[in-house]
Motif scaffolding. Sequence first.
Motif, short mmCIF file in Angstrom:
data_model
loop_
_atom_site.label_atom_id
_atom_site.label_comp_id
_atom_site.label_asym_id
_atom_site.label_seq_id
_atom_site.Cartn_x
_atom_site.Cartn_y
_atom_site.Cartn_z
N PHE A 74 0.73 -1.26 0.17
CA PHE A 74 0.05 0.07 -0.11
C PHE A 74 1.11 1.33 -0.01
CE2 PHE A 74 -4.33 -1.75 1.72
CZ PHE A 74 -4.39 -2.66 1.00
N HIS A 75 2.06 1.26 -0.72
CA HIS A 75 3.10 2.20 -0.68
C HIS A 75 3.44 2.63 0.66
CE1 HIS A 75 1.89 2.87 -4.93
NE2 HIS A 75 0.80 2.75 -4.50
N LEU A 76 3.31 1.94 1.70
CA LEU A 76 3.67 2.38 3.21
C LEU A 76 4.99 1.84 3.56
CD1 LEU A 76 0.10 2.09 4.68
CD2 LEU A 76 1.42 4.15 3.82
N ALA A 77 5.45 0.87 3.20
CA ALA A 77 6.67 -0.05 3.95
C ALA A 77 8.12 0.49 3.39
CB ALA A 77 6.51 -1.44 3.82
N ASP A 78 8.97 -0.01 4.22
CA ASP A 78 10.40 0.34 3.84
C ASP A 78 11.12 -0.94 4.41
OD1 ASP A 78 12.94 0.75 2.80
OD2 ASP A 78 13.07 2.81 4.15
N ALA A 79 10.73 -1.83 3.92
CA ALA A 79 11.23 -3.40 4.66
C ALA A 79 11.55 -4.48 3.64
CB ALA A 79 10.08 -3.86 5.60
N LEU A 80 12.64 -5.25 4.00
CA LEU A 80 12.87 -6.32 3.45
C LEU A 80 12.56 -7.53 4.04
CD1 LEU A 80 14.73 -6.72 0.61
CD2 LEU A 80 16.67 -7.40 2.35
N VAL A 81 11.51 -8.40 3.43
CA VAL A 81 10.80 -9.46 4.24
C VAL A 81 11.30 -10.76 3.79
CG1 VAL A 81 8.70 -10.30 4.81
CG2 VAL A 81 8.70 -7.96 4.52
N GLU A 82 11.40 -11.75 4.66
CA GLU A 82 11.74 -13.12 4.28
C GLU A 82 10.82 -14.00 4.78
OE1 GLU A 82 14.46 -13.87 2.76
OE2 GLU A 82 15.77 -12.39 2.76
N HIS A 83 10.23 -14.72 3.85
CA HIS A 83 9.24 -15.83 4.17
C HIS A 83 9.81 -17.25 3.55
CE1 HIS A 83 6.20 -13.45 5.68
NE2 HIS A 83 6.03 -12.68 4.53
N PRO A 84 9.83 -18.42 4.53
CA PRO A 84 10.46 -19.51 4.15
C PRO A 84 9.87 -20.09 2.75
CG PRO A 84 9.67 -19.74 6.34
CD PRO A 84 9.21 -18.26 5.69
#
Length: 259
Positions: free
Chosen positions: A125-135
């Motif tokens: 939603f144009h809101l994040a600044d994250a690097l996400v890891e999912h298995p």
Amino acid sequence: APPNPWGSAGFVAGEPFAVSEAEEESWQYVPIDGMVCGDGSAAGVFLNFTSRSRELVFFLMGGGICYDEASCGLLDENLVGLGDDPLAWLHSMSSPDAGLFDRDAAENPFRDANFIVVPHCTGDFHLADALVEHPRLGTIHQRGRANLMQVIPRAVPAFEDATRITFAGFSAGGVGVTGNYHLFASAFATTDAPLPFLINDAGPLLRAPYLNEAGQGHIASQWELAESLFTWCPRCETEGLHTAFATLHELYPELRSSL
């Protein structure tokens, strides 16, 4: 007052967007260093400028949501990049010559405006600044807000003399313009341009029980909203995301907004 969303140094303008006279009133794709989609591929913005006016519509596109492994896997097509032909991607995802972009419609109040359109390919939603890891899914680049921080510094110097500015978005983009209004307005406050209007076209900023505490908690955690939205809207964290509207009107008493 909340902390400056542009950091202790404040907002710094970059190279202004520009198109040639021959390119006016047609869609142009501009790649921007540092912008990415959810799959890590490079991204950019879509411009449609005109000599009819110095009015600006800055528009955030919509798309699906990605805030945990289940939602990200269900709508993983929303995390794919813009491909080899970003303009073809734009036409496949929207109607870029209809609605508020229709320059021939007499009933369209934005027909003479300049358009900057930001794709939504990060699921945040144009809101994040994250690097996400999912298995199962691997790395997801949820950099929607970071992308905007690459675009806005180029938009501001291009329209520092704007006669009217509208910050608008559809669906996920509607949430995005609400959650990033302070970022956007504080940047344009460094110019003589008027305070931007805010139009949230059906972005679902729901109150409990429709978005419950657990659901908001998942979103806030994966998107790291404590570092962005909650810095200027603490009530959004404690009472719900829907309080963003009231908080914005406290920060900007002259703001005109619509949902």
